[in-house]
Design an enzyme around this catalytic site. Sequence first.
Site, PDB file in Angstrom:
ATOM      1  NE  ARG A   1       0.523  -2.775   1.029  1.00  0.00           N
ATOM      2  CZ  ARG A   1       1.303  -1.505   1.129  1.00  0.00           C
ATOM      3  NH1 ARG A   1       1.269  -0.542   0.889  1.00  0.00           N
ATOM      4  NH2 ARG A   1       2.426  -1.758   1.984  1.00  0.00           N
TER       5      ARG A   1
ATOM      6  CG  HIS B   1       2.265  -3.760   7.033  1.00  0.00           C
ATOM      7  ND1 HIS B   1       3.059  -4.617   5.747  1.00  0.00           N
ATOM      8  CD2 HIS B   1       2.647  -2.592   6.669  1.00  0.00           C
ATOM      9  CE1 HIS B   1       3.612  -3.697   5.076  1.00  0.00           C
ATOM     10  NE2 HIS B   1       3.409  -2.659   5.487  1.00  0.00           N
TER      11      HIS B   1
ATOM     12  CD  GLN C   1       7.010  -1.599   8.119  1.00  0.00           C
ATOM     13  OE1 GLN C   1       6.697  -0.992   6.954  1.00  0.00           O
ATOM     14  NE2 GLN C   1       8.185  -1.141   8.602  1.00  0.00           N
TER      15      GLN C   1
ATOM     16  CG  ASP D   1       1.022   3.584  10.870  1.00  0.00           C
ATOM     17  OD1 ASP D   1       1.674   4.202   9.963  1.00  0.00           O
ATOM     18  OD2 ASP D   1       0.463   2.295  10.596  1.00  0.00           O
TER      19      ASP D   1
ATOM     20  CB  CYS E   1       5.440   1.213   8.995  1.00  0.00           C
ATOM     21  SG  CYS E   1       3.910   2.088   9.054  1.00  0.00           S
TER      22      CYS E   1
ATOM     23  NE  ARG F   1       8.780  -3.948   4.591  1.00  0.00           N
ATOM     24  CZ  ARG F   1       7.610  -3.356   4.244  1.00  0.00           C
ATOM     25  NH1 ARG F   1       7.267  -2.094   4.345  1.00  0.00           N
ATOM     26  NH2 ARG F   1       6.947  -4.148   3.055  1.00  0.00           N
TER      27      ARG F   1
HETATM   28  N1  NVA Z   1      -1.333   1.544   8.815  1.00  0.00           N
HETATM   29  C1  NVA Z   1      -0.705   2.006   7.533  1.00  0.00           C
HETATM   30  C2  NVA Z   1       0.329   1.186   7.205  1.00  0.00           C
HETATM   31  C3  NVA Z   1       0.826   1.827   5.772  1.00  0.00           C
HETATM   32  C4  NVA Z   1       2.289   1.081   5.345  1.00  0.00           C
HETATM   33  C5  NVA Z   1      -2.079   1.808   6.500  1.00  0.00           C
HETATM   34  O1  NVA Z   1      -2.432   0.657   6.492  1.00  0.00           O
HETATM   35  O2  NVA Z   1      -2.039   2.626   5.537  1.00  0.00           O
HETATM   36  N1   CP Z   2       5.531   0.874   5.190  1.00  0.00           N
HETATM   37  C1   CP Z   2       4.985   0.456   3.893  1.00  0.00           C
HETATM   38  O1   CP Z   2       4.398  -0.570   3.895  1.00  0.00           O
HETATM   39  O2   CP Z   2       5.030   1.413   3.077  1.00  0.00           O
HETATM   40  P1   CP Z   2       4.381   1.248   1.455  1.00  0.00           P
HETATM   41  O3   CP Z   2       2.957   1.661   2.112  1.00  0.00           O
HETATM   42  O4   CP Z   2       5.128   2.636   0.952  1.00  0.00           O
HETATM   43  O5   CP Z   2       4.610   0.255   1.158  1.00  0.00           O
END
Ligand code: NVA
Ligand code: CP
Length: 321
Positions: free
Chosen positions: A123, A150, A153, A241, A280, A308
């Site tokens: 990540r 993502h 997800q 989101d 998500c 997930r």
């Molecule tokens: N769009 C959000 C998704 C988190 C799972 C982010 O990138 O923070």
């Molecule tokens: N939806 C998601 O990826 O959550 P986290 O940021 O908690 O991993």
Amino acid sequence: MARVMRAVAVAGAAARGGRPEPGPPRHFLDVNQYSTGELRDILDLGIAYKSGRRRDRPLDGKTLALIFEKPSTRTRVSFEVAMRQLGGDTIVLGTADSQLGRGETIADTARVLSRYVDAIMIRTNEASKLDDMARHATVPVINGLTDASHPCQIMADVMTLEEKKGALRDQIVAWSGDGNNVAASWIHAAVRFGFELRLACPEPLQPPAPLVDWARREGGRVSLTVAPEEAVSGADCVVTDTWVSMGAEAGVNRHNLLMPYQVNEALMARAKPDAIFMHCLPAKRGEEVTAGVIDGPQSVVWDEAENRLHVQKGILAWCLG
Ligand code: NVA
Ligand code: CP
């Protein structure tokens, strides 16, 4: 492309009369990089583990490294649990507690980790770092989120959509909010799985134009508007989101821009009466969604979060199987 390279590696070894060399690793990088058939295989594997039809532990003795350059709850825990339930193990690395935080390159990290572990999930912020990892690793690399997408997800979201509403091709999905990384993966999924996707985003926060162009070139039913009511009208599924993704600048302007896109009871009422709501997570009640919607009867966010775990078993078994 990956399939072609695998075929070439095996054919090359066969021509030399030796044992086939292992082909390039089977990464899971972005939904648009795989065929509908490959994505269907991943989903079906996840569904088989969820239903209990498959109870094997194909990752016995295997280790997954999880690299987090951004925080996580769901991704970390679901991957850790999925690996253990499939017989494998995990090692978690953060930027601060690894040499990545002191400037060791992604390429060198990829080369070294490939000597210890069987797969790497990362990540990170820039998509180019994911590409670097995939280019230099000799084991499968899984995209656990970048600023651009993502995919894990969205595989869970597609699984949830099909579970709740049936055949994917018959569904209309409406996105209302920031045209962010999760929206981008929804675009990939709409093209590959054939459902209609209507995105409502304020002009400055629309998904990248080349991505929308790609979707249209591929024949995807993907449309873009600035009017959330238009996108949500008659939808089977409404998605949003956070307004402030990890690494994005929070600010009054961003909130003002996104306020009309909040998924509240009035907006939800424009969708089909049996429409579902997905997110998500993590969510901010009172910003992108009201408590009445996310905690209400149309919300499927907890099943979505559970999926997930199941879909990641599918991804892991597909990459490492
Ligand atoms: N769009 C959000 C998704 C988190 C799972 C982010 O990138 O923070
Ligand atoms: N939806 C998601 O990826 O959550 P986290 O940021 O908690 O991993």
